[in-house]
Design a protein around this motif. Structure first.
Motif, mmCIF file in Angstrom:
data_model
loop_
_atom_site.group_PDB
_atom_site.id
_atom_site.type_symbol
_atom_site.label_atom_id
_atom_site.label_comp_id
_atom_site.label_asym_id
_atom_site.label_seq_id
_atom_site.Cartn_x
_atom_site.Cartn_y
_atom_site.Cartn_z
ATOM 1 N N ILE A 3 55.656 70.774 40.196
ATOM 2 C CA ILE A 3 55.999 71.704 39.730
ATOM 3 C C ILE A 3 56.385 71.678 38.174
ATOM 4 C CG2 ILE A 3 58.368 73.322 39.785
ATOM 5 C CD1 ILE A 3 58.674 72.575 42.306
ATOM 6 N N ASP A 4 55.441 72.328 37.343
ATOM 7 C CA ASP A 4 55.566 72.153 35.871
ATOM 8 C C ASP A 4 55.613 73.778 35.204
ATOM 9 O OD1 ASP A 4 55.417 71.947 33.231
ATOM 10 O OD2 ASP A 4 53.597 70.578 33.294
ATOM 11 N N PHE A 5 56.441 74.417 35.026
ATOM 12 C CA PHE A 5 56.523 75.679 34.676
ATOM 13 C C PHE A 5 55.578 76.070 33.444
ATOM 14 C CE2 PHE A 5 60.115 75.587 37.548
ATOM 15 C CZ PHE A 5 60.030 76.929 38.183
ATOM 16 N N GLY A 6 55.620 74.985 32.412
ATOM 17 C CA GLY A 6 54.748 74.988 31.258
ATOM 18 C C GLY A 6 53.402 74.833 31.347
ATOM 19 N N LEU A 7 52.889 74.374 32.511
ATOM 20 C CA LEU A 7 51.561 74.139 32.880
ATOM 21 C C LEU A 7 50.941 75.225 33.658
ATOM 22 C CD1 LEU A 7 48.724 72.430 32.504
ATOM 23 C CD2 LEU A 7 49.873 71.251 34.623
ATOM 24 N N ASP A 8 51.663 75.685 34.733
ATOM 25 C CA ASP A 8 51.223 76.482 35.671
ATOM 26 C C ASP A 8 52.481 77.248 36.408
ATOM 27 O OD1 ASP A 8 49.777 78.123 37.472
ATOM 28 O OD2 ASP A 8 48.884 76.508 38.682
ATOM 29 N N PRO A 9 52.708 78.310 35.540
ATOM 30 C CA PRO A 9 54.165 79.070 36.102
ATOM 31 C C PRO A 9 54.173 79.559 37.282
ATOM 32 C CG PRO A 9 53.213 80.151 33.963
ATOM 33 C CD PRO A 9 52.489 78.819 34.213
ATOM 34 N N GLY A 53 58.837 74.174 54.544
ATOM 35 C CA GLY A 53 57.746 73.028 54.581
ATOM 36 C C GLY A 53 56.465 73.056 53.704
ATOM 37 N N TYR A 54 55.958 74.067 53.542
ATOM 38 C CA TYR A 54 54.967 74.338 52.954
ATOM 39 C C TYR A 54 55.139 74.326 51.435
ATOM 40 C CZ TYR A 54 50.241 76.263 51.086
ATOM 41 O OH TYR A 54 49.121 76.692 50.431
ATOM 42 N N GLY A 55 56.459 74.906 51.022
ATOM 43 C CA GLY A 55 56.927 74.862 49.665
ATOM 44 C C GLY A 55 57.250 73.350 49.199
ATOM 45 N N VAL A 56 57.702 72.406 49.993
ATOM 46 C CA VAL A 56 58.041 71.143 49.848
ATOM 47 C C VAL A 56 56.421 70.555 49.793
ATOM 48 C CG1 VAL A 56 59.011 69.051 50.800
ATOM 49 C CG2 VAL A 56 60.332 71.046 50.864
ATOM 50 N N PHE A 57 55.579 70.724 50.601
ATOM 51 C CA PHE A 57 54.381 69.961 50.413
ATOM 52 C C PHE A 57 53.666 70.457 49.212
ATOM 53 C CE2 PHE A 57 49.740 70.313 51.460
ATOM 54 C CZ PHE A 57 49.411 69.146 51.563
ATOM 55 N N LEU A 58 53.525 71.641 48.793
ATOM 56 C CA LEU A 58 52.875 72.037 47.766
ATOM 57 C C LEU A 58 53.583 71.368 46.537
ATOM 58 C CD1 LEU A 58 52.016 75.607 48.119
ATOM 59 C CD2 LEU A 58 50.464 73.888 47.979
ATOM 60 N N GLY A 59 55.000 71.526 46.331
ATOM 61 C CA GLY A 59 55.649 70.861 45.229
ATOM 62 C C GLY A 59 55.679 69.466 45.028
ATOM 63 N N PHE A 60 55.680 68.714 46.196
ATOM 64 C CA PHE A 60 55.949 67.294 45.847
ATOM 65 C C PHE A 60 54.952 66.202 46.875
ATOM 66 C CE2 PHE A 60 60.090 69.604 46.025
ATOM 67 C CZ PHE A 60 60.686 69.157 44.799
ATOM 68 N N ILE A 61 54.160 66.951 47.691
ATOM 69 C CA ILE A 61 53.521 65.819 48.470
ATOM 70 C C ILE A 61 51.831 66.143 47.751
ATOM 71 C CG2 ILE A 61 52.674 65.277 50.652
ATOM 72 C CD1 ILE A 61 55.254 66.093 51.669
ATOM 73 N N SER A 62 51.529 67.312 47.839
ATOM 74 C CA SER A 62 50.008 67.505 47.731
ATOM 75 C C SER A 62 49.578 67.200 46.386
ATOM 76 C CB SER A 62 49.847 69.162 47.670
ATOM 77 O OG SER A 62 48.588 69.389 47.527
#
Length: 98
Positions: A3-9, A53-62
């Protein structure tokens, strides 16, 4: 963490909204409401857990550079929230006033 709002909001807001809507749906599933059937509670819980689960996966695992974005998936939480609020208001109005 991805999660990086400056890079890809857009991606960052998508992950945040997935987690918020997922947590809200799981919370609604845990509340016993007279206006909500057991099937609606189960659906809310399963879909909410999948969103969270998908949000956690995208934000922290993927670590990939591509992801599926389902904007139409936010219609179901909106419908379930409306159904939940309607049931809560109906239950409130059925209470005898003292």
């Amino acid at each position: 963490m991805n999660i990086d709002f400056g890079l890809d909001p857009t991606f960052s807001w998508y992950v945040v909204l997935l987690c918020i809507s997922g947590a809200a749906m799981v919370g609604m599933a845990l509340v016993k409401s007279t206006g909500q059937s057991n099937g609606a509670r189960i659906l809310s819980g399963v879909v909410g857990a999948a969103f969270l689960g998908y949000g956690v996966f995208l934000g922290f695992i993927s670590e990939g550079d591509s992801y599926w974005m389902f904007f139409q998936a936010f219609f179901l939480p909106a419908i379930l929230v409306v159904n939940f609020v309607r049931g809560a208001l109906a239950r409130r109005s059925e209470r005898p006033r003292v």
